[in-house]
Each structure stands twice: as structure tokens, then as C-alpha cells.
Design a protein around this motif. Structure first.
Motif, PDB file in Angstrom:
ATOM      1  N   HIS A   1       0.827  -1.212   0.000  1.00  0.00           N
ATOM      2  CA  HIS A   1       0.000   0.000   0.000  1.00  0.00           C
ATOM      3  C   HIS A   1       0.858   1.257   0.000  1.00  0.00           C
ATOM      4  O   HIS A   1       0.366   2.343  -0.319  1.00  0.00           O
ATOM      5  CB  HIS A   1      -0.967   0.004   1.190  1.00  0.00           C
ATOM      6  CG  HIS A   1      -0.298   0.031   2.527  1.00  0.00           C
ATOM      7  ND1 HIS A   1       0.149  -1.113   3.153  1.00  0.00           N
ATOM      8  CD2 HIS A   1       0.010   1.056   3.366  1.00  0.00           C
ATOM      9  CE1 HIS A   1       0.692  -0.794   4.317  1.00  0.00           C
ATOM     10  NE2 HIS A   1       0.623   0.513   4.468  1.00  0.00           N
ATOM     11  N   LYS A   2       2.139   1.136   0.327  1.00  0.00           N
ATOM     12  CA  LYS A   2       3.049   2.278   0.323  1.00  0.00           C
ATOM     13  C   LYS A   2       3.842   2.373  -0.981  1.00  0.00           C
ATOM     14  O   LYS A   2       4.122   3.482  -1.459  1.00  0.00           O
ATOM     15  CB  LYS A   2       4.022   2.183   1.506  1.00  0.00           C
ATOM     16  CG  LYS A   2       3.394   2.476   2.859  1.00  0.00           C
ATOM     17  CD  LYS A   2       2.995   3.935   2.961  1.00  0.00           C
ATOM     18  CE  LYS A   2       2.552   4.303   4.359  1.00  0.00           C
ATOM     19  NZ  LYS A   2       2.149   5.719   4.472  1.00  0.00           N
ATOM     20  N   ASN A   3       4.235   1.228  -1.557  1.00  0.00           N
ATOM     21  CA  ASN A   3       5.012   1.293  -2.812  1.00  0.00           C
ATOM     22  C   ASN A   3       4.120   1.296  -4.046  1.00  0.00           C
ATOM     23  O   ASN A   3       4.601   1.509  -5.165  1.00  0.00           O
ATOM     24  CB  ASN A   3       6.063   0.178  -2.876  1.00  0.00           C
ATOM     25  CG  ASN A   3       5.461  -1.223  -2.983  1.00  0.00           C
ATOM     26  OD1 ASN A   3       4.597  -1.480  -3.806  1.00  0.00           O
ATOM     27  ND2 ASN A   3       5.946  -2.144  -2.154  1.00  0.00           N
ATOM     28  N   GLY A   4       2.823   1.034  -3.871  1.00  0.00           N
ATOM     29  CA  GLY A   4       1.874   1.173  -4.961  1.00  0.00           C
ATOM     30  C   GLY A   4       1.646  -0.049  -5.827  1.00  0.00           C
ATOM     31  O   GLY A   4       0.742  -0.055  -6.667  1.00  0.00           O
ATOM     32  N   PHE A   5       2.443  -1.108  -5.627  1.00  0.00           N
ATOM     33  CA  PHE A   5       2.294  -2.306  -6.461  1.00  0.00           C
ATOM     34  C   PHE A   5       1.596  -3.381  -5.623  1.00  0.00           C
ATOM     35  O   PHE A   5       2.228  -4.193  -4.957  1.00  0.00           O
ATOM     36  CB  PHE A   5       3.664  -2.788  -6.938  1.00  0.00           C
ATOM     37  CG  PHE A   5       3.607  -3.702  -8.137  1.00  0.00           C
ATOM     38  CD1 PHE A   5       3.968  -3.257  -9.397  1.00  0.00           C
ATOM     39  CD2 PHE A   5       3.199  -5.023  -8.014  1.00  0.00           C
ATOM     40  CE1 PHE A   5       3.922  -4.091 -10.504  1.00  0.00           C
ATOM     41  CE2 PHE A   5       3.144  -5.872  -9.103  1.00  0.00           C
ATOM     42  CZ  PHE A   5       3.503  -5.404 -10.354  1.00  0.00           C
ATOM     43  N   LYS A   6       0.255  -3.394  -5.701  1.00  0.00           N
ATOM     44  CA  LYS A   6      -0.531  -4.253  -4.821  1.00  0.00           C
ATOM     45  C   LYS A   6      -0.820  -5.630  -5.402  1.00  0.00           C
ATOM     46  O   LYS A   6      -0.991  -6.597  -4.666  1.00  0.00           O
ATOM     47  CB  LYS A   6      -1.864  -3.574  -4.488  1.00  0.00           C
ATOM     48  CG  LYS A   6      -1.721  -2.317  -3.640  1.00  0.00           C
ATOM     49  CD  LYS A   6      -3.091  -1.725  -3.336  1.00  0.00           C
ATOM     50  CE  LYS A   6      -2.993  -0.521  -2.433  1.00  0.00           C
ATOM     51  NZ  LYS A   6      -4.328   0.055  -2.125  1.00  0.00           N
ATOM     52  N   ASP A   7      -0.939  -5.697  -6.753  1.00  0.00           N
ATOM     53  CA  ASP A   7      -1.316  -6.972  -7.369  1.00  0.00           C
ATOM     54  C   ASP A   7      -0.741  -7.047  -8.773  1.00  0.00           C
ATOM     55  O   ASP A   7      -0.160  -6.089  -9.279  1.00  0.00           O
ATOM     56  CB  ASP A   7      -2.838  -7.150  -7.390  1.00  0.00           C
ATOM     57  CG  ASP A   7      -3.544  -6.019  -8.133  1.00  0.00           C
ATOM     58  OD1 ASP A   7      -3.056  -5.602  -9.206  1.00  0.00           O
ATOM     59  OD2 ASP A   7      -4.584  -5.548  -7.635  1.00  0.00           O
ATOM     60  N   ASN A   8      -0.902  -8.198  -9.396  1.00  0.00           N
ATOM     61  CA  ASN A   8      -0.385  -8.384 -10.753  1.00  0.00           C
ATOM     62  C   ASN A   8      -1.397  -8.007 -11.826  1.00  0.00           C
ATOM     63  O   ASN A   8      -1.104  -8.078 -13.015  1.00  0.00           O
ATOM     64  CB  ASN A   8       0.034  -9.847 -10.970  1.00  0.00           C
ATOM     65  CG  ASN A   8       1.356 -10.164 -10.299  1.00  0.00           C
ATOM     66  OD1 ASN A   8       2.149  -9.279 -10.001  1.00  0.00           O
ATOM     67  ND2 ASN A   8       1.591 -11.449 -10.048  1.00  0.00           N
ATOM     68  N   GLU A   9      -2.599  -7.623 -11.422  1.00  0.00           N
ATOM     69  CA  GLU A   9      -3.665  -7.352 -12.385  1.00  0.00           C
ATOM     70  C   GLU A   9      -3.756  -5.878 -12.776  1.00  0.00           C
ATOM     71  O   GLU A   9      -3.984  -5.545 -13.927  1.00  0.00           O
ATOM     72  CB  GLU A   9      -5.010  -7.815 -11.816  1.00  0.00           C
ATOM     73  CG  GLU A   9      -5.100  -9.325 -11.639  1.00  0.00           C
ATOM     74  CD  GLU A   9      -6.475  -9.762 -11.181  1.00  0.00           C
ATOM     75  OE1 GLU A   9      -7.091  -9.034 -10.374  1.00  0.00           O
ATOM     76  OE2 GLU A   9      -6.952 -10.818 -11.622  1.00  0.00           O
ATOM     77  N   ASN A  10      -3.587  -4.993 -11.802  1.00  0.00           N
ATOM     78  CA  ASN A  10      -3.828  -3.569 -12.045  1.00  0.00           C
ATOM     79  C   ASN A  10      -2.639  -2.682 -11.700  1.00  0.00           C
ATOM     80  O   ASN A  10      -2.732  -1.466 -11.815  1.00  0.00           O
ATOM     81  CB  ASN A  10      -5.040  -3.109 -11.220  1.00  0.00           C
ATOM     82  CG  ASN A  10      -6.277  -3.946 -11.487  1.00  0.00           C
ATOM     83  OD1 ASN A  10      -6.747  -4.019 -12.606  1.00  0.00           O
ATOM     84  ND2 ASN A  10      -6.782  -4.603 -10.453  1.00  0.00           N
ATOM     85  N   SER A  11      -1.527  -3.258 -11.287  1.00  0.00           N
ATOM     86  CA  SER A  11      -0.406  -2.458 -10.802  1.00  0.00           C
ATOM     87  C   SER A  11       0.745  -2.421 -11.788  1.00  0.00           C
ATOM     88  O   SER A  11       0.968  -3.362 -12.558  1.00  0.00           O
ATOM     89  CB  SER A  11       0.111  -3.033  -9.467  1.00  0.00           C
ATOM     90  OG  SER A  11      -0.898  -3.054  -8.489  1.00  0.00           O
ATOM     91  N   SER A  12       1.484  -1.322 -11.756  1.00  0.00           N
ATOM     92  CA  SER A  12       2.780  -1.235 -12.425  1.00  0.00           C
ATOM     93  C   SER A  12       3.697  -0.466 -11.482  1.00  0.00           C
ATOM     94  O   SER A  12       3.255   0.452 -10.782  1.00  0.00           O
ATOM     95  CB  SER A  12       2.686  -0.543 -13.786  1.00  0.00           C
ATOM     96  OG  SER A  12       2.223   0.778 -13.638  1.00  0.00           O
ATOM     97  N   PHE A  13       4.943  -0.851 -11.453  1.00  0.00           N
ATOM     98  CA  PHE A  13       5.860  -0.306 -10.456  1.00  0.00           C
ATOM     99  C   PHE A  13       6.283   1.108 -10.819  1.00  0.00           C
ATOM    100  O   PHE A  13       6.725   1.372 -11.942  1.00  0.00           O
ATOM    101  CB  PHE A  13       7.091  -1.209 -10.345  1.00  0.00           C
ATOM    102  CG  PHE A  13       8.039  -0.807  -9.253  1.00  0.00           C
ATOM    103  CD1 PHE A  13       7.663  -0.889  -7.919  1.00  0.00           C
ATOM    104  CD2 PHE A  13       9.306  -0.341  -9.554  1.00  0.00           C
ATOM    105  CE1 PHE A  13       8.535  -0.533  -6.910  1.00  0.00           C
ATOM    106  CE2 PHE A  13      10.186   0.021  -8.544  1.00  0.00           C
ATOM    107  CZ  PHE A  13       9.800  -0.070  -7.218  1.00  0.00           C
ATOM    108  N   ASP A  14       6.150   2.030  -9.875  1.00  0.00           N
ATOM    109  CA  ASP A  14       6.613   3.401 -10.052  1.00  0.00           C
ATOM    110  C   ASP A  14       8.118   3.435  -9.809  1.00  0.00           C
ATOM    111  O   ASP A  14       8.583   3.496  -8.673  1.00  0.00           O
ATOM    112  CB  ASP A  14       5.887   4.327  -9.077  1.00  0.00           C
ATOM    113  CG  ASP A  14       6.376   5.772  -9.162  1.00  0.00           C
ATOM    114  OD1 ASP A  14       7.195   6.074 -10.061  1.00  0.00           O
ATOM    115  OD2 ASP A  14       5.950   6.584  -8.321  1.00  0.00           O
TER     116      ASP A  14
END
Length: 513
Positions: free
Chosen positions: A89-102
Motif C-alpha cells: 500500500h506504500k510502494n503502490g504495487f498491490k497486485d499483478n492485475e492492475n499495478s505497475s511499479f513506479d
């Protein structure tokens, strides 16, 4: 006189800084991250499924973490946690479906770079965006492939390299090590595709476990009584595992359309067919149904999975041999870990995701010559969250205040050091394998889980009495006090890690804060 003293001070500080930059004065770092590798399948953890001599070598020459866990048991999010030292929840990459790493956010790699380290990532990346902050990278696109894998270069170009993925990844790592700037300490992450689905062993390892029959886990035929989230999942060996895609059982081995096979060269295809076709023919002749077919699928799964692990273990041995041959062993930290655990038939499952032990717990071993005593067995709670601050601690680089993990070096070097008494977990994905999002707390004896969205409800386990997590005690008479205590501890961790989403969900229930 004052000017003379100041001059001496400047010279001293400058000399110290120069000394700190010299190779051999600060440890090199090699972190090997596998995919979906179960601790049950590593002989250093006492399992007898297979032997993993090279992973075991790291353990024997360093430390075995018997209580290493992840914050979110899924591939991409785990890597994001390792890099940032922060919860999903802090790095923004929560799952493999809707996330991309900032990639613009801070990572331990960027801090090491600022501290004079040369940095690289090779192999599986799986964070959707291009790596940032590395001096070098060469990564697999997405999940990558086992045979003749494609790699993305730093200029964005792609190249296909003939061979088996763990061997090719090791080749790339050694090429970078050969050409690195030897005036600097280095930090290298080797990301292995193995042992991710679809479990394709190297050609030389096909069939290596065919003479072994694996005992069914005691809860293989779990009926999920009083565990609604486990009831609605779709990750069983019985119903979810696919005969062709997963187990390589095809009616026509000369016309396979599966992309994992079509990318093979003719020699590879011939060996693949020579191994798998007789197994398929025998299966057809036996005409298995019911439990006999389920248990046949389990044996095939185990044989392919473990052979894939053996292929990777051999490549890990090459990494250790390279360090030996190049005089790097004594001044290099080596960590082997998986991005999470995996089910080897427990609860009738493969895959990961759940906060149950087999996927929540991850294998991790670490060698640090001169600092970590060989043969160390650590019983402290540690998490993948701790990798970033630990590496910065070892390198003598300041740990950013917003990193949520903690260095575990004191736990390995001081008997007086005290680690966590509880761990927090949060899984977000609400699609693949029909696993309900959930979060929870684990203490030395108990585990409390809150499921939401797909399934709404709580689960409570006494791990001392029920290590296989079969008996949900939540709401049962006699467990009111421990439930209230665990909820209070859970709320404390939500505050500590600032998980506002989970806090809001509990606040809606009322009476839990």
C-alpha cells in the motif's frame, strides 16, 4: 593552529571516505530471487522431497531463516517490497492485475548507487515498467519463458538467447560480473523464472524424479469446512491444473500450439516429445478417473516442479563457483530467497496467495563470511520487507526513514537482539484463482485473518495445536479473549504501517478499534 587541525580533519575524513570506497572494504551483494519456490522443496529445511545442494551450501556456510515471511504472497508485489522496503500500500504495487511499479520511487538499489556501489538486475523482473536506478539490467519480459528466452536490453531492444532460462540468466549475470567496474563494490540481483508455472525442467533434468512416489500431504483431500475463502478458491490440483498447459499431456506431440513448446528448436522439441509422449500414452491406456486421476496429476506436478527446482539449483551453484574462482567469496553477501512460498499439494492446492503458512512463509538463506556464523539457525520473524534496510545496513549506507522494514543483521550477530513478536500481511488481488483479498496478523502461536470483497469473514488458528490450519476457531466459545487481544495487536500494526484501507474496513465493522 586551528587551520592546521581543520586541514588534518579534512584529510582524515577524505582518507576514510576513500577507504570506504575501496573494494574489499564493504561487502559485495548478490541476491538470488526465485519464483514460487516452496521451502518444503529445499533440503536445508529438512524436507526429503529432493536435494538442493547449492542452496544448502549457502545455508551451511551462513544462516537459515526458519521464520522468513512475505508481506503479500504474489510475484510482482513481492519484488516491489524487496526493492523498496515498504508494504504494497506504500510502494503502490498491490497486485499483478492492475499495478505497475513506479520506478521513480526510492529503492535500496538507488541508495547503494549513491553510496558508491555498481548495481545490476538480470533475469525475471516482473514489475511491468522498466528498471530505474540500475547501472545495468537485462530482464525477461513479463513471466519470461523456460526455453530460448527473450530478454529486454537497456536500450529497449529485445533478443532471444538459445538455451534454458536459468542457465542463460546465469550466463548474463557472469558476463556482467566479468565486465563490471572492479574499483567499486557491487550489488547484483539475479531473478530466476524457476520454479514458476508451467514447471518445465531443463532437458537433462526431465524424468529425474520419475522413480519416486511422493506421499500425499495429510490434508490433500481437505474439504474446507468452516473456511469459506478456501471453499471458493480455484487453485486445486484436481480441478484447476490443466493437462496440456501444466502437465504437458497433449494428444498430438507433432502439432502442439502451446507457446512454451513452439519456441523450442528442433532438438529441444525432439527431447521433449521423447520424454512426455510415452507418459501421455500410458495415461490414455490406464484410463484413470476420480481419485486415481487426481493423484496421478499430483505425482506429475511434483516431478516436473522439483526437476525445475533442480535446474535452478545447479545455476545457483554456478554463481557460488564464480565467486570462488574470482576471489569474491569472502567479501560477498549471498542471499537466496523465493518471492513467496508455494503449495505442494497441501489443502489439495498448487499456487500461493493465501496467508496460510505454505505461501506466507518463504525460504531464505544468507551467507556473510566473517559476520554470520556458519550453520546459524535463525528463529526470529523476518520478512522480505527487511531485505532493503539489511543490505543498506551491511553496506554502511543510511537507511531512509520511510522504509518500513528493519535490518536483521543484529538478529544474526547478537544474542540480545529482539525481533518482531508479530507480523502483518495483506493480499489484494481479487481475480486469479478466485482467492479473496485478506489481511491479518501472525504471532508466535496464533494467526488471525480478515477476508473481504469476495468473501467477508474472519479466521483464527492456533498454530500450536493446528499447524496445518484446518480448524477455524473464530467465534468459537473460549476464544473471545485471544481474539480481542489479536484484534488489538492487528490494529496496532495497521497504525504502525499506515494501512488506511484496512483500518477503514475494520472501522466499518465497529467495536474493533
Amino acid at each position: 593552529m586551528l587551520k592546521h587541525l581543520l586541514l588534518l580533519l579534512v584529510v582524515f575524513v577524505g582518507s576514510f571516505a576513500a577507504l570506504a570506497q575501496q573494494p574489499g572494504k564493504r561487502p559485495n551483494i548478490v541476491i538470488i530471487v526465485s519464483d514460487d519456490h516452496a521451502f518444503q522443496a529445499i533440503s536445508a529445511y529438512g524436507g526429503d522431497l529432493m536435494q538442493t545442494p547449492n542452496i544448502d551450501r549457502i545455508a551451511k556456510e551462513g544462516a537459515t531463516f526458519n521464520k522468513a515471511y512475505v508481506t503479500n504472497s504474489i510475484c510482482g508485489p513481492s519484488r516491489a517490497v524487496i526493492l523498496t522496503g515498504k508494504y504494497s500500500h506504500k510502494n503502490g504495487f498491490k497486485d499483478n492485475e492492475n499495478s505497475s511499479f513506479d520506478g521513480s520511487q526510492n529503492t535500496f538499489i538507488k541508495e547503494l548507487g549513491k553510496g558508491g556501489y555498481q548495481t545490476a538486475w538480470v533475469g525475471k523482473w516482473h514489475l511491468e515498467t522498466e528498471p530505474q536506478g540500475f547501472d545495468y539490467y537485462k530482464i525477461l519480459p513479463g513471466q519470461g519463458h523456460y526455453f530460448n528466452p527473450d530478454f529486454i536490453n537497456m536500450d529497449g531492444s529485445r533478443e532471444r538467447i538459445e538455451g534454458y532460462v536459468s542457465s542463460v540468466t546465469e550466463d548474463v549475470a557472469e558476463d556482467w560480473l566479468d565486465g563490471r567496474d572492479k574499483s567499486k563494490p557491487f550489488a547484483l540481483v539475479i531473478g530466476h523464472k524457476n520454479t514458476h508455472r508451467t514447471w518445465m525442467p531443463d532437458l537433462e533434468d526431465m524424468g529425474m524424479f520419475d522413480s519416486k512416489t511422493f506421499p500425499l500431504p495429510a490434508n490433500f483431500y481437505d474439504n474446507y469446512t468452516n473456511r469459506e475463502a478456501a471453499t471458493v478458491q480455484d487453485m486445486t490440483i484436481d480441478k484447476t491444473m490443466i493437462m496440456g498447459y501444466d502437465l504437458k499431456m497433449f494428444p498430438d506431440y507433432d502439432n502442439i500450439k502451446d507457446g512454451n513448446i513452439t519456441r523450442m528448436n528442433e532438438e529441444q522439441k525432439a527431447k521433449f516429445k521423447a520424454y512426455y509422449k510415452p507418459i501421455y500414452d500410458d495415461l490414455v491406456a490406464r484410463n484413470l478417473t476420480g481419485k486415481e486421476l487426481v493423484e496421478w496429476k499430483y505425482q506429475r506436478y511434483m516431478r516436473d516442479y522439483l526437476a525445475t527446482a533442480a535446474s535452478m539449483d545447479r545455476s545457483i551453484g554456478r554463481t557460488l563457483d564464480y565467486l570462488d574462482k574470482n576471489g569474491l567469496t569472502d567479501n560477498t553477501i549471498v542471499i537466496y530467497m523465493s518471492d513467496q512460498g508455494f503449495y505442494m499439494g497441501e489443502h489439495g492446492w498448487f499456487d500461493k496467495r493465501f496467508m496460510y503458512e505454505e505461501s506466507f512463509r518463504t525460504p531464505m538463506v544468507m551467507r556473510y563470511p566473517g559476520v554470520v556464523k556458519p550453520g546459524t539457525q535463525s528463529e526470529h520473524f523476518v520478512m522480505n520487507l527487511d531485505i532493503a534496510p539489511t543490505m543498506l545496513d551491511a553496506a554502511g549506507v543510511a537507511i531512509p526513514k520511510d522504509m518500513q522494514g528493519e535490518s536483521f543483521l543484529p538478529l544474526l550477530t547478537s544474542k540480545k537482539a529482539k525481533g518482531r513478536d508479530a507480523m502483518y500481511y495483506h493480499y489484494y488481488e481479487n481475480g486469479e484463482h478466485s482467492v479473496s483479498p485478506h489481511f491479518g496478523i501472525k504471532t508466535g502461536r496464533y494467526k488471525l485473518i480478515r477476508f473481504y470483497k469476495r468473501v467477508e469473514g474472519w479466521e483464527l488458528y492456533d498454530l500450536q495445536k493446528d499447524p496445518q490450519e484446518m480448524n477455524n476457531l473464530y467465534g468459537k466459545k473460549g476464544y473471545e479473549k485471544i481474539t480481542a487481544k489479536l484484534k488489538k495487536q492487528l490494529n496496532g500494526l495497521l497504525d504502525k504501517y499506515e494501512d488506511d484501507g484496512a483500518k477503514a474496513l475494520l472501522a466499518k465493522e465497529g467495536g474493533n478499534r
